[in-house]
Design a protein around this motif. Structure first.
Motif, PDB file in Angstrom:
ATOM      1  N   GLU A 149       0.836  -1.199   0.000  1.00  7.33           N
ATOM      2  CA  GLU A 149       0.000   0.000   0.000  1.00  7.33           C
ATOM      3  C   GLU A 149       0.873   1.251   0.000  1.00  7.33           C
ATOM      4  O   GLU A 149       0.636   2.189  -0.766  1.00  7.33           O
ATOM      5  N   LYS A 150       1.907   1.256   0.829  1.00  3.99           N
ATOM      6  CA  LYS A 150       2.833   2.404   0.874  1.00  3.99           C
ATOM      7  C   LYS A 150       3.542   2.584  -0.459  1.00  3.99           C
ATOM      8  O   LYS A 150       3.744   3.711  -0.918  1.00  3.99           O
ATOM      9  N   LEU A 151       3.919   1.477  -1.074  1.00  3.37           N
ATOM     10  CA  LEU A 151       4.589   1.542  -2.375  1.00  3.37           C
ATOM     11  C   LEU A 151       3.673   2.160  -3.429  1.00  3.37           C
ATOM     12  O   LEU A 151       4.090   3.035  -4.189  1.00  3.37           O
ATOM     13  N   VAL A 152       2.424   1.735  -3.460  1.00  3.48           N
ATOM     14  CA  VAL A 152       1.471   2.278  -4.429  1.00  3.48           C
ATOM     15  C   VAL A 152       1.264   3.773  -4.192  1.00  3.48           C
ATOM     16  O   VAL A 152       1.249   4.568  -5.136  1.00  3.48           O
ATOM     17  N   LEU A 153       1.121   4.165  -2.936  1.00  2.00           N
ATOM     18  CA  LEU A 153       0.947   5.582  -2.625  1.00  2.00           C
ATOM     19  C   LEU A 153       2.160   6.402  -3.049  1.00  2.00           C
ATOM     20  O   LEU A 153       2.028   7.508  -3.581  1.00  2.00           O
ATOM     21  N   GLU A 154       3.355   5.876  -2.832  1.00  2.00           N
ATOM     22  CA  GLU A 154       4.580   6.581  -3.234  1.00  2.00           C
ATOM     23  C   GLU A 154       4.654   6.709  -4.758  1.00  2.00           C
ATOM     24  O   GLU A 154       5.039   7.756  -5.285  1.00  2.00           O
ATOM     25  N   LEU A 155       4.290   5.654  -5.461  1.00  2.00           N
ATOM     26  CA  LEU A 155       4.280   5.710  -6.925  1.00  2.00           C
ATOM     27  C   LEU A 155       3.285   6.746  -7.432  1.00  2.00           C
ATOM     28  O   LEU A 155       3.569   7.476  -8.387  1.00  2.00           O
ATOM     29  N   GLU A 156       2.131   6.832  -6.789  1.00  2.00           N
ATOM     30  CA  GLU A 156       1.153   7.843  -7.181  1.00  2.00           C
ATOM     31  C   GLU A 156       1.698   9.249  -6.951  1.00  2.00           C
ATOM     32  O   GLU A 156       1.518  10.133  -7.777  1.00  2.00           O
ATOM     33  N   LYS A 157       2.368   9.462  -5.823  1.00  3.34           N
ATOM     34  CA  LYS A 157       2.964  10.774  -5.542  1.00  3.34           C
ATOM     35  C   LYS A 157       3.991  11.138  -6.608  1.00  3.34           C
ATOM     36  O   LYS A 157       4.049  12.278  -7.068  1.00  3.34           O
ATOM     37  N   GLN A 158       4.826  10.164  -6.967  1.00  3.84           N
ATOM     38  CA  GLN A 158       5.841  10.412  -7.988  1.00  3.84           C
ATOM     39  C   GLN A 158       5.200  10.774  -9.316  1.00  3.84           C
ATOM     40  O   GLN A 158       5.679  11.655 -10.032  1.00  3.84           O
ATOM     41  N   GLU A 159       4.098  10.105  -9.663  1.00  7.13           N
ATOM     42  CA  GLU A 159       3.412  10.410 -10.915  1.00  7.13           C
ATOM     43  C   GLU A 159       2.838  11.821 -10.894  1.00  7.13           C
ATOM     44  O   GLU A 159       2.964  12.576 -11.855  1.00  7.13           O
ATOM     45  N   VAL A 160       2.233  12.197  -9.769  1.00  3.03           N
ATOM     46  CA  VAL A 160       1.675  13.542  -9.643  1.00  3.03           C
ATOM     47  C   VAL A 160       2.787  14.584  -9.741  1.00  3.03           C
ATOM     48  O   VAL A 160       2.647  15.599 -10.425  1.00  3.03           O
TER      49      VAL A 160
END
Length: 53
Positions: free
Chosen positions: A19-30
Motif C-alpha cells: 500500500e505504501k509503495l502504491v501511494l509513493e508511486l502515485e505521488k511520484q506520478e503527480v
C-alpha cells in the motif's frame, strides 16, 4: 488513502508495505505531471516573450 489503493484493497489482499509503495508511486506520478506542466508553461512563455522582441 487513494482511489487506486482502495480498489487494490477491495480486489486484492495487499500488505501495508505494498500500500505504501502504491501511494509513493502515485505521488511520484503527480510530481512528474506537475513538473511537466510547469515546463510546458515555461516553454510557452519563452516562445511568447521571444516573439515580441
Amino acid at each position: 488513502m487513494s482511489c487506486l489503493v482502495s480498489r487494490l484493497r477491495y480486489y486484492l489482499d495487499i500488505s501495508e508495505d505494498d500500500e505504501k509503495l502504491v501511494l509513493e508511486l502515485e505521488k511520484q506520478e503527480v510530481n512528474y505531471k506537475a513538473r511537466r506542466t510547469l515546463n510546458l508553461q515555461q516553454q510557452k512563455n519563452n516562445l511568447r516573450s521571444g516573439s515580441t522582441n
